[in-house]
Scaffold this motif. Structure first.
Motif, PDB file in Angstrom:
ATOM      1  N   ARG A 103     -38.754  -0.288 -93.820  1.00  0.00           N
ATOM      2  CA  ARG A 103     -38.429  -1.705 -93.726  1.00  0.00           C
ATOM      3  C   ARG A 103     -37.287  -2.023 -94.673  1.00  0.00           C
ATOM      4  O   ARG A 103     -37.341  -1.703 -95.855  1.00  0.00           O
ATOM      5  N   VAL A 104     -36.251  -2.659 -94.143  1.00  0.00           N
ATOM      6  CA  VAL A 104     -35.130  -3.086 -94.975  1.00  0.00           C
ATOM      7  C   VAL A 104     -35.567  -4.321 -95.752  1.00  0.00           C
ATOM      8  O   VAL A 104     -35.840  -5.374 -95.173  1.00  0.00           O
ATOM      9  N   ILE A 105     -35.661  -4.190 -97.061  1.00  0.00           N
ATOM     10  CA  ILE A 105     -36.124  -5.305 -97.893  1.00  0.00           C
ATOM     11  C   ILE A 105     -34.976  -5.971 -98.643  1.00  0.00           C
ATOM     12  O   ILE A 105     -35.193  -6.969 -99.326  1.00  0.00           O
ATOM     13  N   GLY A 106     -33.787  -5.439 -98.530  1.00  0.00           N
ATOM     14  CA  GLY A 106     -32.652  -6.037 -99.215  1.00  0.00           C
ATOM     15  C   GLY A 106     -31.447  -5.126 -99.176  1.00  0.00           C
ATOM     16  O   GLY A 106     -31.408  -4.135 -98.428  1.00  0.00           O
ATOM     17  N   HIS A 107     -30.461  -5.438-100.014  1.00  0.00           N
ATOM     18  CA  HIS A 107     -29.215  -4.682-100.055  1.00  0.00           C
ATOM     19  C   HIS A 107     -28.774  -4.487-101.500  1.00  0.00           C
ATOM     20  O   HIS A 107     -29.044  -5.321-102.370  1.00  0.00           O
ATOM     21  N   TYR A 108     -28.127  -3.364-101.713  1.00  0.00           N
ATOM     22  CA  TYR A 108     -27.423  -3.141-102.971  1.00  0.00           C
ATOM     23  C   TYR A 108     -25.976  -3.591-102.763  1.00  0.00           C
ATOM     24  O   TYR A 108     -25.233  -2.980-101.996  1.00  0.00           O
ATOM     25  N   HIS A 109     -25.610  -4.651-103.432  1.00  0.00           N
ATOM     26  CA  HIS A 109     -24.247  -5.172-103.317  1.00  0.00           C
ATOM     27  C   HIS A 109     -23.369  -4.535-104.383  1.00  0.00           C
ATOM     28  O   HIS A 109     -23.770  -4.410-105.546  1.00  0.00           O
ATOM     29  N   ALA A 117      -9.116   4.108-106.664  1.00  0.00           N
ATOM     30  CA  ALA A 117     -10.345   4.720-106.145  1.00  0.00           C
ATOM     31  C   ALA A 117     -10.594   4.349-104.687  1.00  0.00           C
ATOM     32  O   ALA A 117     -11.712   4.447-104.204  1.00  0.00           O
ATOM     33  N   ALA A 118      -9.554   3.940-103.975  1.00  0.00           N
ATOM     34  CA  ALA A 118      -9.718   3.530-102.584  1.00  0.00           C
ATOM     35  C   ALA A 118      -9.962   4.698-101.654  1.00  0.00           C
ATOM     36  O   ALA A 118     -10.174   4.494-100.455  1.00  0.00           O
ATOM     37  N   THR A 119      -9.926   5.906-102.167  1.00  0.00           N
ATOM     38  CA  THR A 119     -10.168   7.072-101.318  1.00  0.00           C
ATOM     39  C   THR A 119     -11.650   7.272-101.024  1.00  0.00           C
ATOM     40  O   THR A 119     -11.988   8.024-100.115  1.00  0.00           O
ATOM     41  N   ARG A 120     -12.532   6.628-101.771  1.00  0.00           N
ATOM     42  CA  ARG A 120     -13.972   6.800-101.586  1.00  0.00           C
ATOM     43  C   ARG A 120     -14.615   5.453-101.254  1.00  0.00           C
ATOM     44  O   ARG A 120     -14.022   4.391-101.454  1.00  0.00           O
ATOM     45  N   PRO A 121     -15.845   5.465-100.756  1.00  0.00           N
ATOM     46  CA  PRO A 121     -16.513   4.199-100.426  1.00  0.00           C
ATOM     47  C   PRO A 121     -16.698   3.330-101.663  1.00  0.00           C
ATOM     48  O   PRO A 121     -16.831   3.838-102.784  1.00  0.00           O
ATOM     49  N   PRO A 122     -16.703   2.019-101.495  1.00  0.00           N
ATOM     50  CA  PRO A 122     -16.934   1.139-102.649  1.00  0.00           C
ATOM     51  C   PRO A 122     -18.342   1.322-103.197  1.00  0.00           C
ATOM     52  O   PRO A 122     -19.292   1.526-102.444  1.00  0.00           O
ATOM     53  N   GLY A 123     -18.472   1.238-104.522  1.00  0.00           N
ATOM     54  CA  GLY A 123     -19.793   1.439-105.123  1.00  0.00           C
ATOM     55  C   GLY A 123     -19.905   0.952-106.546  1.00  0.00           C
ATOM     56  O   GLY A 123     -20.903   1.235-107.211  1.00  0.00           O
ATOM     57  N   ARG A 124     -18.925   0.203-107.039  1.00  0.00           N
ATOM     58  CA  ARG A 124     -18.942  -0.244-108.436  1.00  0.00           C
ATOM     59  C   ARG A 124     -19.968  -1.347-108.658  1.00  0.00           C
ATOM     60  O   ARG A 124     -20.162  -2.222-107.846  1.00  0.00           O
ATOM     61  N   PHE A 128     -29.100  -5.090-106.821  1.00  0.00           N
ATOM     62  CA  PHE A 128     -29.995  -5.259-105.677  1.00  0.00           C
ATOM     63  C   PHE A 128     -30.220  -6.734-105.407  1.00  0.00           C
ATOM     64  O   PHE A 128     -30.525  -7.522-106.305  1.00  0.00           O
ATOM     65  N   LEU A 129     -30.098  -7.109-104.117  1.00  0.00           N
ATOM     66  CA  LEU A 129     -30.332  -8.473-103.669  1.00  0.00           C
ATOM     67  C   LEU A 129     -31.421  -8.440-102.604  1.00  0.00           C
ATOM     68  O   LEU A 129     -31.213  -7.876-101.523  1.00  0.00           O
ATOM     69  N   PRO A 130     -32.613  -8.990-102.893  1.00  0.00           N
ATOM     70  CA  PRO A 130     -33.691  -8.958-101.888  1.00  0.00           C
ATOM     71  C   PRO A 130     -33.337  -9.784-100.681  1.00  0.00           C
ATOM     72  O   PRO A 130     -32.648 -10.812-100.765  1.00  0.00           O
ATOM     73  N   GLY A 131     -33.822  -9.332 -99.524  1.00  0.00           N
ATOM     74  CA  GLY A 131     -33.570 -10.059 -98.295  1.00  0.00           C
ATOM     75  C   GLY A 131     -34.493 -11.249 -98.149  1.00  0.00           C
ATOM     76  O   GLY A 131     -35.497 -11.397 -98.859  1.00  0.00           O
ATOM     77  N   PRO A 321     -14.836  -0.830 -94.547  1.00  0.00           N
ATOM     78  CA  PRO A 321     -15.766  -0.534 -95.639  1.00  0.00           C
ATOM     79  C   PRO A 321     -16.681  -1.722 -95.914  1.00  0.00           C
ATOM     80  O   PRO A 321     -16.265  -2.876 -95.889  1.00  0.00           O
ATOM     81  N   SER A 322     -17.945  -1.429 -96.143  1.00  0.00           N
ATOM     82  CA  SER A 322     -18.923  -2.473 -96.422  1.00  0.00           C
ATOM     83  C   SER A 322     -19.249  -2.495 -97.906  1.00  0.00           C
ATOM     84  O   SER A 322     -19.260  -1.454 -98.577  1.00  0.00           O
ATOM     85  N   LEU A 323     -19.510  -3.690 -98.411  1.00  0.00           N
ATOM     86  CA  LEU A 323     -19.886  -3.862 -99.816  1.00  0.00           C
ATOM     87  C   LEU A 323     -21.396  -3.986 -99.978  1.00  0.00           C
ATOM     88  O   LEU A 323     -21.876  -4.285-101.075  1.00  0.00           O
ATOM     89  N   ASP A 324     -22.160  -3.760 -98.927  1.00  0.00           N
ATOM     90  CA  ASP A 324     -23.613  -3.858 -98.974  1.00  0.00           C
ATOM     91  C   ASP A 324     -24.235  -2.586 -98.425  1.00  0.00           C
ATOM     92  O   ASP A 324     -23.873  -2.124 -97.343  1.00  0.00           O
ATOM     93  N   TYR A 325     -25.186  -2.040 -99.188  1.00  0.00           N
ATOM     94  CA  TYR A 325     -25.935  -0.858 -98.774  1.00  0.00           C
ATOM     95  C   TYR A 325     -27.376  -1.295 -98.510  1.00  0.00           C
ATOM     96  O   TYR A 325     -28.075  -1.723 -99.435  1.00  0.00           O
ATOM     97  N   ALA A 326     -27.818  -1.183 -97.265  1.00  0.00           N
ATOM     98  CA  ALA A 326     -29.185  -1.576 -96.922  1.00  0.00           C
ATOM     99  C   ALA A 326     -30.176  -0.629 -97.583  1.00  0.00           C
ATOM    100  O   ALA A 326     -30.021   0.594 -97.523  1.00  0.00           O
ATOM    101  N   TYR A 327     -31.198  -1.211 -98.200  1.00  0.00           N
ATOM    102  CA  TYR A 327     -32.238  -0.410 -98.857  1.00  0.00           C
ATOM    103  C   TYR A 327     -33.509  -0.512 -98.043  1.00  0.00           C
ATOM    104  O   TYR A 327     -34.076  -1.589 -97.876  1.00  0.00           O
ATOM    105  N   GLU A 328     -33.969   0.628 -97.535  1.00  0.00           N
ATOM    106  CA  GLU A 328     -35.188   0.701 -96.747  1.00  0.00           C
ATOM    107  C   GLU A 328     -36.333   1.170 -97.624  1.00  0.00           C
ATOM    108  O   GLU A 328     -36.204   2.170 -98.327  1.00  0.00           O
ATOM    109  N   LEU A 329     -37.447   0.460 -97.516  1.00  0.00           N
ATOM    110  CA  LEU A 329     -38.617   0.797 -98.314  1.00  0.00           C
ATOM    111  C   LEU A 329     -39.617   1.527 -97.446  1.00  0.00           C
ATOM    112  O   LEU A 329     -40.173   0.942 -96.511  1.00  0.00           O
ATOM    113  N   PRO A 330     -39.866   2.814 -97.675  1.00  0.00           N
ATOM    114  CA  PRO A 330     -40.876   3.528 -96.891  1.00  0.00           C
ATOM    115  C   PRO A 330     -42.267   3.073 -97.283  1.00  0.00           C
ATOM    116  O   PRO A 330     -42.608   3.017 -98.450  1.00  0.00           O
TER     117      PRO A 330
END
Length: 340
Positions: A103-109, A117-124, A128-131, A321-330
């Motif tokens: 279940r996606v409970i939020g995102h890491y922004h 550093a534009a050669t790699r995905p954004p990650g600075r 965590f922002l709960p959904g 490129p997205s600035l949000d990584y969905a976090y799934e909670l098993p």
């Protein structure tokens, strides 16, 4: 009549005769105890019938019932009912039946990458922002914000970790120097607040452009991913050639790195001109893309499942490129964490 006899009498069936009954405190106490014992026996018999009925339900049927609960909070409450329900909820049979249910409970922004550093995905600066509507799940996860403050710090007390990828409840983070050289990688489980340092590879030394790191299942048919069973694919660029390197956590000695050529897979893509700029274009559910040269003359694609690199001429539609990584909670690991 004897004064010690009370006026109470009993009518015997078939007789029209009244006999006095001696009424003493001893008799009254015995009557009360016998009445109480009857009620207690009935209550115990009823409890035994209910217990027998619940014990007749097989574990597989209980799993189907628990799987239909709408929140892990209800699972925690059910696990507190009795030892058997607790065992069933925490057992591998339930985990196996829900292994694919996340279940996606939020995102890491994260923040925008630096220009260098534009050669790699954004990650600075991952936060965590709960959904919406998932605060109950976050409470069960025992982390209102799933902070990453448990990760190792530098000698100056700084975290300086960039989020590289998120998959199946695991996070992959990388640390870079001021010159953007890769210094280290860690995989962490923010729910359990545990991490595993990934050994550094000799392939990372030297002037190599780091294009990204991605989590993948250890086996091609793996149903899940955990700190004890995961893989990492890193993509480096040097001299006009993009190469993929794979890390396996199950290898002897705490894990080891292998190149794509050693695995017999597509581990390299020749981008023709090594002096052309490389930029990260974006990711989909199963692939990551980079463009090489002005006007995106060459497209480098990575299959996240297999760790294979390939070249293409065009990018997928609406890719950025997205600035949000969905976090799934098993669910099963969540319940086990709450019951431990």
């Amino acid at each position: 009549m004897d004064q010690r006899l009370s006026s109470a009498s009993v009518i015997f069936p078939g007789r029209r005769r009244f006999l006095p009954i001696r009424k003493t405190k001893h008799c009254e106490s015995r009557l009360r105890r016998s009445a109480g014992h009857g009620d207690g026996r009935r209550r115990r018999r009823k409890k035994a019938q209910i217990k027998s009925a619940t014990e007749d339900i097989p574990d597989e049927l209980l799993c189907l019932v628990f799987m239909r609960l709408t929140s892990p909070v209800y699972l925690v409450r059910a696990a507190s009912a009795c030892r058997r329900w607790r065992r069933v909820i925490a057992a591998d049979v339930l985990g196996g039946s829900q292994a694919q249910q996340h279940r996606v409970i939020g995102h890491y922004h994260v923040d925008e990458p630096l220009a260098v550093a534009a050669t790699r995905p954004p990650g600075r600066h991952p936060v965590f922002l709960p959904g919406a509507g998932t605060k109950d799940v976050v409470v069960v996860a025992a982390a209102a914000a799933l902070d990453l403050d448990f990760l190792p710090r530098t000698e100056f007390g700084e975290l300086n970790w960039e989020l590289a990828d998120v998959r199946g409840g695991l996070l992959l983070l990388a640390r870079f120097s001021h010159a953007q050289d890769l210094l280290g990688l860690v995989a962490c489980d923010p729910l359990a607040r545990r991490y595993k340092t990934i050994p550094f590879s000799a392939w990372f030394h030297g002037q190599r452009c780091f294009l990204g790191a991605f989590l993948r299942p250890e086996d091609d048919d793996a149903a899940g991913i955990s700190l004890s069973d995961f893989g990492v694919t890193c993509v480096l660029y040097r001299g006009g050639i993009a190469k993929a390197y794979a890390f396996s956590s199950s290898a002897a000695g705490g894990g080891r790195w292998t190149s794509g050529a050693a695995r017999g897979r597509g581990g390299a893509v020749n981008c023709r001109d090594g002096y052309q700029p490389v930029s990260f274009a974006g990711s989909t559910a199963g692939s990551a893309y980079w463009t090489v040269g002005f006007g995106a003359r060459v497209v480098v694609a990575l299959d996240k499942e297999t760790g294979e690199l390939s070249s293409a001429s065009v990018l997928p539609d609406a890719l950025r490129p997205s600035l949000d990584y969905a976090y799934e909670l098993p669910w099963p690991p969540t319940i086990r964490a709450c019951l431990s």
